[in-house]
Scaffold this motif. Structure first.
Motif, mmCIF file in Angstrom:
data_model
loop_
_atom_site.group_PDB
_atom_site.id
_atom_site.type_symbol
_atom_site.label_atom_id
_atom_site.label_comp_id
_atom_site.label_asym_id
_atom_site.label_seq_id
_atom_site.Cartn_x
_atom_site.Cartn_y
_atom_site.Cartn_z
ATOM 1 N N SER A 18 0.686 -1.078 0.114
ATOM 2 C CA SER A 18 0.055 0.003 -0.042
ATOM 3 C C SER A 18 0.737 1.321 0.068
ATOM 4 O O SER A 18 0.517 2.394 -0.324
ATOM 5 C CB SER A 18 -0.997 0.205 1.007
ATOM 6 N N SER A 19 2.225 1.306 0.241
ATOM 7 C CA SER A 19 3.103 2.201 0.399
ATOM 8 C C SER A 19 4.247 2.290 -0.814
ATOM 9 O O SER A 19 5.033 3.034 -0.912
ATOM 10 C CB SER A 19 3.869 2.423 1.810
ATOM 11 N N GLY A 20 3.955 1.090 -1.509
ATOM 12 C CA GLY A 20 5.065 1.090 -2.672
ATOM 13 C C GLY A 20 6.318 0.125 -2.352
ATOM 14 O O GLY A 20 5.852 -0.765 -1.714
ATOM 15 N N ARG A 21 7.151 0.226 -3.198
ATOM 16 C CA ARG A 21 8.351 -0.736 -3.160
ATOM 17 C C ARG A 21 9.616 0.037 -2.518
ATOM 18 O O ARG A 21 9.784 1.070 -2.878
ATOM 19 C CB ARG A 21 8.384 -1.644 -4.311
ATOM 20 N N VAL A 22 10.388 -0.803 -1.894
ATOM 21 C CA VAL A 22 11.722 -0.253 -1.475
ATOM 22 C C VAL A 22 12.739 -1.593 -1.848
ATOM 23 O O VAL A 22 12.406 -2.542 -1.740
ATOM 24 C CB VAL A 22 11.640 -0.010 -0.027
ATOM 25 N N LEU A 23 14.087 -1.015 -2.162
ATOM 26 C CA LEU A 23 15.116 -2.153 -2.137
ATOM 27 C C LEU A 23 16.023 -1.617 -1.209
ATOM 28 O O LEU A 23 16.523 -0.784 -0.677
ATOM 29 C CB LEU A 23 15.816 -1.613 -3.559
ATOM 30 N N HIS A 24 16.147 -2.879 -0.473
ATOM 31 C CA HIS A 24 16.668 -3.160 0.732
ATOM 32 C C HIS A 24 17.835 -3.795 0.942
ATOM 33 O O HIS A 24 18.123 -4.954 0.230
ATOM 34 C CB HIS A 24 15.603 -3.882 1.793
ATOM 35 N N LEU A 25 19.148 -3.125 1.119
ATOM 36 C CA LEU A 25 20.327 -3.640 1.336
ATOM 37 C C LEU A 25 20.269 -4.898 2.465
ATOM 38 O O LEU A 25 20.213 -4.337 3.590
ATOM 39 C CB LEU A 25 21.319 -2.827 1.461
ATOM 40 N N ILE A 26 20.530 -5.977 2.214
ATOM 41 C CA ILE A 26 20.276 -7.147 3.269
ATOM 42 C C ILE A 26 21.433 -7.824 3.520
ATOM 43 O O ILE A 26 22.370 -8.037 2.605
ATOM 44 C CB ILE A 26 19.147 -7.942 3.128
ATOM 45 N N SER A 27 21.953 -8.199 4.759
ATOM 46 C CA SER A 27 23.029 -9.043 5.039
ATOM 47 C C SER A 27 22.478 -10.002 5.883
ATOM 48 O O SER A 27 21.601 -10.301 6.122
ATOM 49 C CB SER A 27 24.184 -8.070 5.927
ATOM 50 N N GLY A 28 23.444 -11.012 6.461
ATOM 51 C CA GLY A 28 23.233 -11.919 7.204
ATOM 52 C C GLY A 28 23.141 -11.656 8.580
ATOM 53 O O GLY A 28 22.875 -12.837 9.350
ATOM 54 N N GLY A 29 23.456 -10.445 8.993
ATOM 55 C CA GLY A 29 23.318 -10.160 10.451
ATOM 56 C C GLY A 29 21.991 -9.931 10.922
ATOM 57 O O GLY A 29 21.054 -10.354 10.338
ATOM 58 N N ILE A 30 22.017 -9.450 12.388
ATOM 59 C CA ILE A 30 20.759 -9.385 12.962
ATOM 60 C C ILE A 30 19.801 -8.102 12.508
ATOM 61 O O ILE A 30 18.680 -8.135 12.450
ATOM 62 C CB ILE A 30 21.095 -9.289 14.823
ATOM 63 N N ASP A 31 20.532 -7.184 12.317
ATOM 64 C CA ASP A 31 19.750 -5.751 11.986
ATOM 65 C C ASP A 31 19.037 -5.610 10.687
ATOM 66 O O ASP A 31 17.818 -5.335 10.618
ATOM 67 C CB ASP A 31 20.895 -4.704 12.056
ATOM 68 N N SER A 32 19.445 -5.997 9.723
ATOM 69 C CA SER A 32 18.822 -5.575 8.437
ATOM 70 C C SER A 32 17.670 -6.484 8.204
ATOM 71 O O SER A 32 16.521 -6.012 7.578
ATOM 72 C CB SER A 32 20.090 -5.830 7.249
ATOM 73 N N PRO A 33 17.255 -7.698 8.573
ATOM 74 C CA PRO A 33 16.306 -8.545 8.498
ATOM 75 C C PRO A 33 15.089 -7.785 9.391
ATOM 76 O O PRO A 33 13.876 -7.668 8.845
ATOM 77 C CB PRO A 33 16.469 -9.870 9.037
ATOM 78 N N VAL A 34 15.547 -7.501 10.551
ATOM 79 C CA VAL A 34 14.552 -6.520 11.354
ATOM 80 C C VAL A 34 13.995 -5.257 10.799
ATOM 81 O O VAL A 34 12.787 -5.044 10.674
ATOM 82 C CB VAL A 34 15.159 -6.373 12.613
ATOM 83 N N ALA A 35 15.090 -4.695 10.157
ATOM 84 C CA ALA A 35 14.713 -3.319 9.567
ATOM 85 C C ALA A 35 13.633 -3.703 8.334
ATOM 86 O O ALA A 35 12.704 -2.922 8.068
ATOM 87 C CB ALA A 35 15.809 -2.578 8.970
ATOM 88 N N ALA A 36 13.793 -4.743 7.513
ATOM 89 C CA ALA A 36 12.984 -4.997 6.484
ATOM 90 C C ALA A 36 11.756 -5.484 6.947
ATOM 91 O O ALA A 36 10.618 -4.903 6.383
ATOM 92 C CB ALA A 36 13.617 -6.275 5.572
ATOM 93 N N ASN A 37 11.527 -5.995 8.021
ATOM 94 C CA ASN A 37 10.119 -6.233 8.592
ATOM 95 C C ASN A 37 9.383 -5.057 8.895
ATOM 96 O O ASN A 37 8.134 -4.964 8.872
ATOM 97 C CB ASN A 37 10.236 -7.542 9.859
ATOM 98 N N LEU A 38 10.126 -4.185 9.612
ATOM 99 C CA LEU A 38 9.542 -2.870 10.037
ATOM 100 C C LEU A 38 8.960 -2.010 8.816
ATOM 101 O O LEU A 38 8.240 -1.344 8.813
ATOM 102 C CB LEU A 38 10.580 -2.099 10.670
ATOM 103 N N LEU A 39 9.828 -2.401 7.578
ATOM 104 C CA LEU A 39 9.169 -1.596 6.449
ATOM 105 C C LEU A 39 7.988 -2.233 5.920
ATOM 106 O O LEU A 39 7.229 -1.614 5.407
ATOM 107 C CB LEU A 39 10.452 -1.645 5.416
ATOM 108 N N GLN A 40 8.023 -3.665 5.936
ATOM 109 C CA GLN A 40 6.796 -4.372 5.582
ATOM 110 C C GLN A 40 5.715 -3.525 6.538
ATOM 111 O O GLN A 40 4.632 -3.349 5.883
ATOM 112 C CB GLN A 40 7.002 -5.801 5.913
ATOM 113 N N LYS A 41 5.640 -3.488 7.663
ATOM 114 C CA LYS A 41 4.801 -2.739 8.518
ATOM 115 C C LYS A 41 4.103 -1.616 8.190
ATOM 116 O O LYS A 41 3.035 -1.619 8.399
ATOM 117 C CB LYS A 41 5.263 -3.191 10.103
ATOM 118 N N ARG A 42 5.075 -0.889 7.582
ATOM 119 C CA ARG A 42 4.517 0.409 7.177
ATOM 120 C C ARG A 42 3.831 0.227 5.684
ATOM 121 O O ARG A 42 3.918 1.350 4.927
ATOM 122 C CB ARG A 42 5.521 1.445 7.330
ATOM 123 N N GLY A 43 3.794 -0.981 5.142
ATOM 124 C CA GLY A 43 3.119 -0.901 3.678
ATOM 125 C C GLY A 43 3.787 -1.260 2.668
ATOM 126 O O GLY A 43 3.845 -1.171 1.545
#
Length: 385
Positions: free
Chosen positions: A170-195
């Motif tokens: 509902s908010s469009g698309r984003v290209l997310h730089l992801i690594s295998g660490g703890i932070d970037s997957p959590v950040a991706a999930n929070l972006l999903q939460k905002r649509g």
């Protein structure tokens, strides 16, 4: 209960009810998202509620769908008062309680009893059938909810919290730089939460990046895909560029130069696929590349917005979410991450833009190499099925 055939799941929209004239668009997107998990013929979407067929599979699916504030297992009957009374008694019998409350909602305003009258009526029914129980309107052991709509009545005694937020896409698309660490997957999930529908970009450096490391990324994205139905991973072989940047005269700037390169590549991919923003799992002042000066210098290479949902989080907050979304156990597995392999012993923490540009002038083939790796990009598709 003898009315098992009439069991359904009632779905509530939460934040979407505040969207005014745009509410219909958000609800339509939520409907499309739910249909990725639940067959159309099992789903009915209304302006203020949705209903779907009860099944264990459907119940489990709802916990991955953003835009839902809560849902309940409900029993459906007619609007006839006698039928509702029977169902209320059966729901009460299913539960162990000493005190109770009735919470009625009269969606059908032509119904002969208003909400207060319905509460009193069904409270009396419970008291007459369970003589040892007491009414408690503030802290009841059991609350029985009654929703009388135009054609049917729904009775239930449970509220299951949903994920809330906005429907993915509902908010469009984003290209997310992801690594295998703890932070970037959590950040991706929070972006999903905002649509936002999240596409992923990952940099690998074979032979240093082994199969276990790439599998780790795939496993993380597979988990995150559960929240958006499908995902795309753009994977870049960065070995040649990493080795080339390693020749620069000021070794302290290697990470800064590498991350600027990441964002130039990310911008070109985003533009090609009509993605309007970039994102990452950075947290302010956590490592050398995340100081304000580093963020200022690295962000310069992109004119797209760069979202950093973890900017103000402390590590414990991030770890809690990582555990909640089940990425933590994967993230803590040992792997050969590109940044870790490349980091100098004493990286610059307050990089100077002019110095960076001077160093990039030493790397005459850098832009050419970046274009080459984009042309050789690996694209992977993920799906919840």
């Amino acid at each position: 209960m003898n009315c098992e055939h009439s069991k359904e799941i009632l779905i509530r929209y939460g934040e979407l009810t505040l969207k005014g004239e745009n509410k219909k668009d958000f609800i339509n997107q939520l409907r499309r998202n739910i249909e990725l998990y639940i067959p159309k013929e099992e789903l009915k979407v209304e302006y203020d509620r949705a209903f779907c067929k009860y099944s264990v599979k459907n119940l489990k699916s709802l916990k991955y769908i953003f835009g839902i504030s809560s849902y309940s297992i409900v029993y459906k009957t007619s609007t006839n008062l006698d039928d509702i009374e029977k169902l209320v008694i059966e729901v009460a019998k299913e539960n162990s309680f000493n005190s109770f409350a009735i919470n009625s909602r009269r969606h059908n305003k032509n119904y002969p009893l208003n909400s207060s009258q319905l509460n009193m009526h069904f409270g009396g029914i419970i008291l007459s059938n369970f003589s040892d129980k007491k009414v408690n309107l503030t802290n009841a052991d059991l609350t029985i909810y009654i929703e009388i709509r135009d054609k049917y009545t729904y009775v239930f005694s449970n509220y299951i919290n949903g994920l809330g937020g906005m429907p993915v896409s509902s908010s469009g698309r984003v290209l997310h730089l992801i690594s295998g660490g703890i932070d970037s997957p959590v950040a991706a999930n929070l972006l999903q939460k905002r649509g936002l529908k999240v596409a992923f970009l990952n940099f690998i450096t074979p032979p240093h990046t082994d199969e276990k490391t790439t599998q780790k990324i795939d496993d993380i994205i597979s988990l995150l895909t559960k929240y958006q139905g499908s995902s795309t991973l753009f994977q870049i072989n960065y070995t040649k560029i990493m080795n080339y940047i390693g020749l620069v005269s000021n070794q302290k700037y290697k990470i800064t130069l590498m991350r600027r390169s990441f964002y130039r590549i990310a911008q070109k991919i985003a533009e090609k696929y009509n993605i309007k923003a970039l994102s990452n799992g950075e947290n302010l002042a956590q490592v050398a590349s995340q100081t304000l000066e580093s963020i200022y210098t690295i962000s310069e290479v992109s004119n797209l917005p760069i979202f950093r949902p973890l900017l103000t989080f402390d590590k414990n907050e991030t770890i809690k979410i990582a555990n909640d979304i089940k990425t933590m156990d994967i993230s803590i597995q040992k792997a050969c991450e590109t940044c870790e392999l490349f980091a100098p012993k004493f990286p610059v923490t307050k990089p100077n833009r002019e110095e960076v540009k001077k160093l990039e002038e030493e790397l005459e083939k850098l832009n050419q190499l970046e274009d080459e790796v984009i042309n050789e990009i690996i694209i992977k598709k993920f799906d919840i099925i």
